[in-house]
Design a protein around this motif. Structure first.
Motif, mmCIF file in Angstrom:
data_model
loop_
_atom_site.group_PDB
_atom_site.id
_atom_site.type_symbol
_atom_site.label_atom_id
_atom_site.label_comp_id
_atom_site.label_asym_id
_atom_site.label_seq_id
_atom_site.Cartn_x
_atom_site.Cartn_y
_atom_site.Cartn_z
ATOM 1 N N VAL A 181 0.831 -1.212 0.000
ATOM 2 C CA VAL A 181 0.000 0.000 0.000
ATOM 3 C C VAL A 181 0.864 1.260 0.000
ATOM 4 O O VAL A 181 0.602 2.213 -0.735
ATOM 5 C CB VAL A 181 -0.952 0.026 1.226
ATOM 6 C CG1 VAL A 181 -1.674 1.370 1.330
ATOM 7 C CG2 VAL A 181 -1.977 -1.087 1.132
ATOM 8 N N LYS A 182 1.943 1.257 0.824
ATOM 9 C CA LYS A 182 2.627 2.519 1.101
ATOM 10 C C LYS A 182 4.076 2.593 0.615
ATOM 11 O O LYS A 182 4.700 3.655 0.713
ATOM 12 C CB LYS A 182 2.613 2.770 2.619
ATOM 13 C CG LYS A 182 1.220 3.129 3.152
ATOM 14 C CD LYS A 182 0.951 2.586 4.540
ATOM 15 C CE LYS A 182 1.537 3.362 5.642
ATOM 16 N NZ LYS A 182 0.921 4.636 5.986
ATOM 17 N N GLY A 183 4.646 1.483 0.153
ATOM 18 C CA GLY A 183 6.059 1.506 -0.257
ATOM 19 C C GLY A 183 6.982 1.349 0.931
ATOM 20 O O GLY A 183 6.556 1.510 2.085
ATOM 21 N N ALA B 185 -18.949 -2.148 10.523
ATOM 22 C CA ALA B 185 -19.092 -1.202 11.639
ATOM 23 C C ALA B 185 -17.793 -0.428 11.874
ATOM 24 O O ALA B 185 -17.830 0.700 12.374
ATOM 25 C CB ALA B 185 -19.512 -1.929 12.909
ATOM 26 N N ASN B 186 -16.628 -0.997 11.501
ATOM 27 C CA ASN B 186 -15.384 -0.240 11.755
ATOM 28 C C ASN B 186 -15.353 1.059 10.940
ATOM 29 O O ASN B 186 -14.893 2.088 11.413
ATOM 30 C CB ASN B 186 -14.114 -1.097 11.614
ATOM 31 C CG ASN B 186 -13.909 -1.699 10.239
ATOM 32 O OD1 ASN B 186 -14.563 -1.326 9.263
ATOM 33 N ND2 ASN B 186 -12.995 -2.654 10.156
ATOM 34 N N LEU B 187 -15.900 0.987 9.733
ATOM 35 C CA LEU B 187 -15.991 2.188 8.905
ATOM 36 C C LEU B 187 -17.027 3.157 9.479
ATOM 37 O O LEU B 187 -16.812 4.370 9.533
ATOM 38 C CB LEU B 187 -16.396 1.756 7.485
ATOM 39 C CG LEU B 187 -16.420 2.797 6.390
ATOM 40 C CD1 LEU B 187 -15.059 3.452 6.246
ATOM 41 C CD2 LEU B 187 -16.810 2.134 5.063
ATOM 42 N N GLN B 188 -18.147 2.589 9.937
ATOM 43 C CA GLN B 188 -19.212 3.425 10.529
ATOM 44 C C GLN B 188 -18.715 4.135 11.784
ATOM 45 O O GLN B 188 -19.072 5.285 12.034
ATOM 46 C CB GLN B 188 -20.438 2.569 10.902
ATOM 47 C CG GLN B 188 -21.118 1.899 9.736
ATOM 48 C CD GLN B 188 -21.686 2.896 8.742
ATOM 49 O OE1 GLN B 188 -22.057 4.007 9.113
ATOM 50 N NE2 GLN B 188 -21.743 2.513 7.482
ATOM 51 N N VAL B 189 -17.895 3.448 12.574
ATOM 52 C CA VAL B 189 -17.348 4.078 13.784
ATOM 53 C C VAL B 189 -16.490 5.274 13.375
ATOM 54 O O VAL B 189 -16.609 6.367 13.937
ATOM 55 C CB VAL B 189 -16.511 3.072 14.619
ATOM 56 C CG1 VAL B 189 -15.779 3.781 15.757
ATOM 57 C CG2 VAL B 189 -17.396 1.974 15.175
ATOM 58 N N TYR C 201 -5.975 1.928 12.913
ATOM 59 C CA TYR C 201 -5.547 1.934 11.498
ATOM 60 C C TYR C 201 -5.176 3.354 11.067
ATOM 61 O O TYR C 201 -4.212 3.563 10.341
ATOM 62 C CB TYR C 201 -6.651 1.399 10.577
ATOM 63 C CG TYR C 201 -7.019 -0.054 10.817
ATOM 64 C CD1 TYR C 201 -6.064 -0.981 11.221
ATOM 65 C CD2 TYR C 201 -8.324 -0.505 10.629
ATOM 66 C CE1 TYR C 201 -6.394 -2.306 11.449
ATOM 67 C CE2 TYR C 201 -8.668 -1.840 10.849
ATOM 68 C CZ TYR C 201 -7.704 -2.725 11.267
ATOM 69 O OH TYR C 201 -8.043 -4.027 11.492
ATOM 70 N N ASP C 202 -5.981 4.308 11.504
ATOM 71 C CA ASP C 202 -5.718 5.692 11.132
ATOM 72 C C ASP C 202 -4.347 6.134 11.668
ATOM 73 O O ASP C 202 -3.587 6.809 10.973
ATOM 74 C CB ASP C 202 -6.841 6.583 11.708
ATOM 75 C CG ASP C 202 -6.736 8.008 11.218
ATOM 76 O OD1 ASP C 202 -6.581 8.191 9.994
ATOM 77 O OD2 ASP C 202 -6.789 8.935 12.046
ATOM 78 N N PRO D 5 -5.836 4.128 5.187
ATOM 79 C CA PRO D 5 -7.037 4.887 4.818
ATOM 80 C C PRO D 5 -8.319 4.146 5.155
ATOM 81 O O PRO D 5 -8.333 2.910 5.217
ATOM 82 C CB PRO D 5 -6.899 5.036 3.304
ATOM 83 C CG PRO D 5 -6.103 3.845 2.894
ATOM 84 C CD PRO D 5 -5.179 3.521 4.032
ATOM 85 N N LYS D 6 -9.405 4.890 5.316
ATOM 86 C CA LYS D 6 -10.677 4.278 5.730
ATOM 87 C C LYS D 6 -11.189 3.252 4.725
ATOM 88 O O LYS D 6 -11.869 2.306 5.090
ATOM 89 C CB LYS D 6 -11.719 5.352 6.014
ATOM 90 C CG LYS D 6 -12.118 6.192 4.827
ATOM 91 C CD LYS D 6 -13.193 7.182 5.232
ATOM 92 C CE LYS D 6 -13.726 8.043 4.110
ATOM 93 N NZ LYS D 6 -12.968 8.196 2.880
ATOM 94 N N GLU D 7 -10.806 3.408 3.458
ATOM 95 C CA GLU D 7 -11.289 2.467 2.428
ATOM 96 C C GLU D 7 -10.851 1.035 2.707
ATOM 97 O O GLU D 7 -11.461 0.088 2.200
ATOM 98 C CB GLU D 7 -10.773 2.871 1.032
ATOM 99 C CG GLU D 7 -11.403 4.108 0.443
ATOM 100 C CD GLU D 7 -10.712 5.407 0.874
ATOM 101 O OE1 GLU D 7 -9.882 5.365 1.810
ATOM 102 O OE2 GLU D 7 -11.026 6.453 0.278
ATOM 103 N N VAL D 8 -9.748 0.857 3.482
ATOM 104 C CA VAL D 8 -9.284 -0.517 3.718
ATOM 105 C C VAL D 8 -9.696 -1.053 5.099
ATOM 106 O O VAL D 8 -9.359 -2.188 5.436
ATOM 107 C CB VAL D 8 -7.748 -0.687 3.516
ATOM 108 C CG1 VAL D 8 -7.336 -0.274 2.120
ATOM 109 C CG2 VAL D 8 -6.933 0.043 4.577
#
Ligand SMILES: CC(=O)SCCNC(=O)CCNC(=O)[C@H](O)C(C)(C)COP(=O)(O)OP(=O)(O)OC[C@H]1O[C@@H](n2cnc3c(N)ncnc32)[C@H](O)[C@@H]1OP(=O)(O)O
Ligand SMILES: O=C([O-])CC(=O)C(=O)O
Length: 451
Positions: A215-217, A278-282, A394-395, A400-403
Motif C-alpha cells: 500500500v505505502k512503499g 461497523a469499523n468504517l461506521q465508527v 488503522y488511522d 485509509p478508511k477504504e481498507v
C-alpha cells in the motif's frame, strides 16, 4: 406511467406486503435473528475452531455476564497476541496455521509455512488485470468480484475434497493482501489522481509487513506499524461459527458450492454496517462527533447527543451507536480490550492523546446511554466491540478508511476457510435448511383482464 412512478408504486405495495407483526413471531415461537428470548444464539451447530465466551449459564438457567474470552482451537487469543508481541515476531501466520490445522506449528513448520504463504502472495497476471478492470468505489465489492473471478483460473475449482479445500484456502489467504492493496492503489489513482503503484510482495517478510509495503512503499511504514497491523490481523481471524459472515460461508458450503462462491458470500455479509462494516461506521461517527461535541471532556454534552442519536433524531437516524454492543459479549470484548491498549500506546507515540481520551469517554458514555435509554425492551449489558477502536488504530498507522473493512476480511478469510473445511468434512453433514412459516391467507387468482 413513468418508470419512476412504477418503481414508487411497487415499493409502496411492498410497504404493506412486507409487514409482519411482532406478536406473530411470539405466537409461533419464532427465534427472530436465530436468537433465544435471553438474546443467546439458537444452537445450530458444533465446531472445534473458535470459542466465543460472553457469559456463564448458571444452574437455574439464567445468564451471568463475564469478561469476554476468545479461544482459537482452545488457545486464548491474549496468549497468542502477547506471546508474538513479546517475542518480536509476527503472530498472524501462526494463527493461520493453528486455525486451519487445529494445532500450533513448531519452529520449523512455522518457518516453512510462512515462506510458503509469502511465495504464494503474488497475483497472477489475470487477477491483476481483473482488479484493474473492476475499478470501483468499494473495495469489499471489488474483493468479492475478484474472488469470484479467481474461480476461472483455478484448475480444479469445484473439487470439495479436503486436500483441494486446503490448497484453495492457502491460495486465498495469501492473495487477499495483494488484492486489497492493489484495489486501494487503483482507487486512489482513479479517484484521487495519485500515481499508481503495483508493488510485488517481498520475500521473507510477514503478511502484515507485505500489506503495508504494497500500500505505502518501503519508506511508508515503521516496525511499530507492522506490529500493530499484525496484532489486528491476529484478533480478527476467527469468531466461531455463528457470526453472520462465517455462518454465511457455512450455509453456502453446506450446499456443496465452490469455495469462491462461498467466500464471496462471506465478504458480502462482512461488509454490512452491523458486522465488519461497523469499523468504517465508527470512523464516520467519530468524525461527526468530533465536530458536534464542543467540549470533548464534557460527559453531559455527550450523553445529551447520544440520547438524540438513540432516539433517531440526529446523525444517521438509525438509533445506533456504532462499535458498541455484541451478540455474545457482555462485560467486554477481549479484542477491543487489546486494541484499546494498543490505541493508548500509539496515541501517546503519535501525539493524539486528546483523541484517545475522547474515544474513551465516548465508549463509557455510549455504554451508559444504551443501558439507560428510554423505552428499552431489555437490560442486556453492552460493551465496546472489536470495531470500536480498530479504525482509530488503522488511522494512526496511516491506513485509509477504504481498507478498514477489507482488512477485517483479510484476516477473517482464515476463519471462513477453517469453517468451510469443517462444514464439508464432518460425518452425517446435511444441507442447512431452516423453516419459514407462511402467514398469508390463500388468494384466488384473478385473470389479467379482470384486475
Ligand atoms: C465484528 C462485529 O460484527 S461486532 C458488531 C459490530 N456492529 C456494531 O458495532 C453495530 C452496533 N451494534 C449493534 O447494532 C448491535 O449491538 C449488534 C448488531 C452488534 C448486536 O445486536 P443484538 O445481539 O441483536 O443486540 P442485543 O440483543 O444484544 O441488544 C440488546 C439491546 O441493546 C440495544 N443495542 C445494542 N447495541 C446497540 C447499539 N450499538 N446502539 C443502540 N442500541 C443498541 C439493542 O437495540 C437492544 O435493545 P432492546 O432491548 O430495546 O431491543
Ligand atoms: O460474533 C459476532 O456476531 C460478530 C463478531 O464479533 C465477529 O464476527 O468478529
Amino acid at each position: 406511467m413513468k418508470d419512476e412512478f412504477m418503481m414508487y408504486k411497487l415499493s409502496e405495495t411492498v410497504k404493506v406486503t412486507s409487514k409482519i407483526s411482532t406478536e406473530l413471531f411470539e405466537k409461533f415461537n419464532v427465534k427472530r435473528g436465530l436468537r433465544n428470548a435471553d438474546h443467546t444464539g439458537v444452537l445450530v451447530g458444533l465446531t472445534n475452531i473458535g470459542d466465543v465466551v460472553g457469559y456463564d449459564r448458571l444452574d437455574d438457567g439464567t445468564l451471568q455476564p463475564v469478561a469476554g474470552k476468545l479461544l482459537y482451537r482452545g488457545i486464548d487469543i491474549d496468549d497468542l497476541a502477547h506471546c508474538a508481541q513479546k517475542e518480536h515476531r509476527s503472530g498472524f501466520e501462526e494463527v493461520i496455521y493453528l486455525l486451519l490445522s487445529g494445532a500450533l506449528p513448531d519452529e520449523d513448520a512455522l518457518r516453512q509455512f510462512s515462506r510458503m504463504l509469502c511465495e504464494s502472495m503474488a497475483l497472477e497476471k489475470q487477477t491483476k488485470i481483473a482488479i484493474i478492470d473492476l475499478e470501483g468505489q468499494d473495495i469489499m465489492n471489488i474483493l468479492a468480484r475478484t474472488v469470484l473471478e479467481m474461480y476461472n483460473y483455478d484448475p480444479d475449482p469445484d473439487d470439495t475434497s479436503r486436500d483441494n479445500l486446503m490448497r484453495q484456502s492457502l491460495e486465498l489467504i495469501s492473495k487477499f493482501p495483494a488484492i486489497i492493496a492493489y484495489a486501494y492503489n487503483i482507487l486512489r489513482h482513479s479517484a484521487k489522481g495519485q500515481s499508481l503503484h503495483i508493488r510485488h510482495p517481498n520475500d521473507n517478510v510477514s503478511i502484515a509487513e507485505n500489506f503495508l509495503y504494497m500500500v505505502k512503499g518501503s519508506q511508508g511504514y515503521t516496525d511499530l506499524d507492522v506490529r500493530v497491523l499484525d496484532l489486528a490481523l491476529i484478533l480478527h481471524a476467527e469468531h466461531g461459527g455463528g457470526n453472520n459472515s462465517t455462518f454465511a460461508v457455512r450455509v453456502t458450503s453446506s450446499t456443496g458450492t465452490d469455495t469462491y462462491s462461498s467466500i464471496a458470500a462471506g465478504i458480502g455479509s462482512l461488509k454490512g454496517p452491523l458486522h465488519g462494516g461497523a469499523n468504517l461506521q465508527v470512523g464516520r461517527m467519530i468524525t461527526h462527533l468530533k465536530d458536534v461535541i464542543k467540549d470533548w471532556t464534557n460527559a453531559q454534552e455527550i450523553d445529551d447527543y447520544f440520547a438524540k442519536m438513540l432516539a433517531k433524531e440526529v446523525y444517521d437516524r438509525k438509533g445506533l451507536i456504532y462499535g458498541i454492543g455484541h451478540a455474545v459479549y457482555t462485560v467486554s470484548d477481549p479484542r477491543a480490550v487489546l486494541l484499546k491498549e494498543m490505541a493508548k500506546d500509539l496515541a501517546k507515540e503519535k501525539g493524539r492523546d486528546a483523541e484517545f481520551a475522547f474515544m474513551q469517554l465516548l465508549e463509557e458514555r455510549a455504554i451508559h446511554s444504551i443501558t439507560h435509554r428510554k423505552n428499552a425492551k431489555t437490560k442486556k449489558q453492552v460493551c465496546a466491540n472489536v470495531d470500536f477502536y480498530s479504525g482509530f488504530v488503522y488511522d494512526m498507522i496511516g491506513l485509509p478508511k477504504e481498507v478498514y473493512t477489507p482488512l477485517f476480511a483479510m484476516s477473517r478469510i482464515v476463519g471462513w476457510c477453517a469453517h468451510r473445511i469443517e462444514e464439508l468434512n464432518f460425518d452425517d453433514r446435511r444441507i442447512i435448511r431452516p423453516a419459514y412459516k407462511n402467514i398469508s391467507s390463500p388468494v384466488a387468482f384473478t385473470p389479467l383482464k379482470q384486475r
